[in-house]
Enzyme design. Structure first.
Site, PDB file in Angstrom:
ATOM      1  N   GLU A   1       3.684  -5.755   4.671  1.00 58.30           N
ATOM      2  CA  GLU A   1       4.466  -6.279   3.646  1.00 58.30           C
ATOM      3  C   GLU A   1       5.372  -7.402   4.295  1.00 58.30           C
ATOM      4  O   GLU A   1       6.651  -7.293   4.292  1.00 58.30           O
ATOM      5  CB  GLU A   1       5.703  -5.004   3.492  1.00 58.30           C
ATOM      6  CG  GLU A   1       5.083  -3.769   2.871  1.00 58.30           C
ATOM      7  CD  GLU A   1       5.984  -2.783   2.226  1.00 58.30           C
ATOM      8  OE1 GLU A   1       7.163  -2.875   2.549  1.00 58.30           O
ATOM      9  OE2 GLU A   1       5.542  -1.900   1.408  1.00 58.30           O
TER      10      GLU A   1
ATOM     11  N   GLU B   1      -0.489   1.182  -0.573  1.00 54.50           N
ATOM     12  CA  GLU B   1       0.560   2.088  -0.409  1.00 54.50           C
ATOM     13  C   GLU B   1       1.033   2.303  -1.817  1.00 54.50           C
ATOM     14  O   GLU B   1       1.276   1.656  -2.566  1.00 54.50           O
ATOM     15  CB  GLU B   1       1.631   1.685   0.228  1.00 54.50           C
ATOM     16  CG  GLU B   1       1.249   1.496   1.768  1.00 54.50           C
ATOM     17  CD  GLU B   1       2.815   1.091   2.429  1.00 54.50           C
ATOM     18  OE1 GLU B   1       3.918   1.417   2.051  1.00 54.50           O
ATOM     19  OE2 GLU B   1       2.615   0.349   3.503  1.00 54.50           O
TER      20      GLU B   1
END
Length: 335
Positions: free
Chosen positions: A115, A229
């Site tokens: 991320e 995710e």
């Protein structure tokens, strides 16, 4: 999907039996890929009685850096890099197998950063330059493995209306168009991104989020997309709502994959074994405690597994046809 343990940072080690049980649970569910941060030393080595991912036909996506301070953060990795550098990870030779990580077939792909964000430069130029530099450098060392960025899927100037209500300096389109990036990734946390909204609104957003990225990966990027995710916290919802979210993600992936589309799979956050209470964050999946979600994961994973086997057979047929054509041409030339 796996709890990032950061062996070097916290000195935390999963008990051997716990690790073995988690890998066996993955196999029983039909899962073939997992994402991890720092479990490579344990999973890529035949420790004790051979519990590596390799034995159970599970591939690993290894993230080189985590963006968040509670898991070490960028600064921790910069400190380590001053001493050894990224290339040390890629070229490190497993002390038990003797295989360098850059040559290890158990690794499916590298992830540049979990991320990545740069909210100080919402133009996206900083992240774009960093990905370009890092992708080129990594591929110069390891051309054997796939590479992905670790993006959440947020759009920049290319498609801002599809975003939740914030910008983080990344762009799903331009970042994944960089040479060396082999497939795109998307994360999905509607409960975090749309706080205070109803489950119905979050689910509606999720459906658009999934379909937008599948279409963009297929029509613009021409690359596969992995939903790396996704989850829904039980701290703010019930099992029924979480099951619905999982069903939505998996059915969307299956619909794309079964038609030859860009979606290739999904990794949920996060699978835990019983007893790892310190890692509970509301998103945890403990199979013995959550039979309904375990059933959803198993059914959908097995459906995707059948597609994978079908395409593998088709590839083998094509290889056989090409080999026969080459042999036929050779025989004709000899006559």
């Amino acid at each position: 999907m796996w709890p990032p343990t950061h062996l070097r940072e916290t000195k935390f080690h999963l008990p051997f039996k716990t690790l073995q049980n988690m890998v066996l649970e993955l196999q029983e569910l039909g899962l073939s890929v997992m994402e991890d941060i720092d479990l490579c030393r344990t999973l890529l080595a035949p420790t004790m009685t051979n519990v590596p991912a390799k034995k159970y036909d599970i591939k690993v996506v290894l993230s080189l850096v985590n963006n968040y301070e509670n898991f070490g953060g960028k600064k921790q990795y910069v400190d380590w890099a001053k001493d050894q550098g990224q290339s040390t990870v890629l070229t490190r030779r497993n002390s038990l197998t003797g295989i360098a990580y850059k040559d290890d077939p158990t690794i499916m792909a590298w992830e540049l950063m979990n991320e990545p964000r740069c909210p100080s430069d919402k133009s996206g130029k900083t992240i774009q330059a960093w990905i370009t530099e890092m992708a080129s450098y990594l591929k110069s060392i390891d051309g054997n493995h796939l590479l992905e960025v670790g993006l959440e899927g947020f759009y920049g100037a290319s498609k801002q209306p599809s975003n939740p209500n914030f910008q983080v300096g990344t762009d799903f389109i331009t970042n994944n168009q960089i040479p060396g990036i082999d497939f795109a990734t998307v994360h999905a946390y509607p409960d975090q991104w749309l706080p205070g909204s109803s489950d119905e609104n979050q689910l509606s957003f999720l459906k658009s989020w999934l379909n937008d990225h599948i279409q963009d990966a297929q029509k613009i990027l021409h690359k596969p997309v992995l939903f790396a995710e996704f989850g829904k916290s039980l701290k703010s919802s019930g099992n029924k709502q979480r099951d619905e979210l999982f069903n939505t993600v998996y059915s969307t992936i299956y619909s794309s994959a079964s038609g030859g589309g860009a979606a290739v799979g999904g990794l949920f956050w996060q699978l835990l074994a019983a007893g790892l209470d310190n890692f509970r964050d509301g998103y945890e999946i403990i199979l013995s405690e959550n039979p309904s979600i375990a059933s959803v994961i198993a059914q959908e994973s097995q459906k995707l597994g059948k597609i994978r086997k079908m395409y593998a057979r088709l590839r083998n047929i094509e290889k056989w046809k090409r080999a026969r054509e080459i042999k036929s041409r050779g025989n004709n030339n000899g006559n």
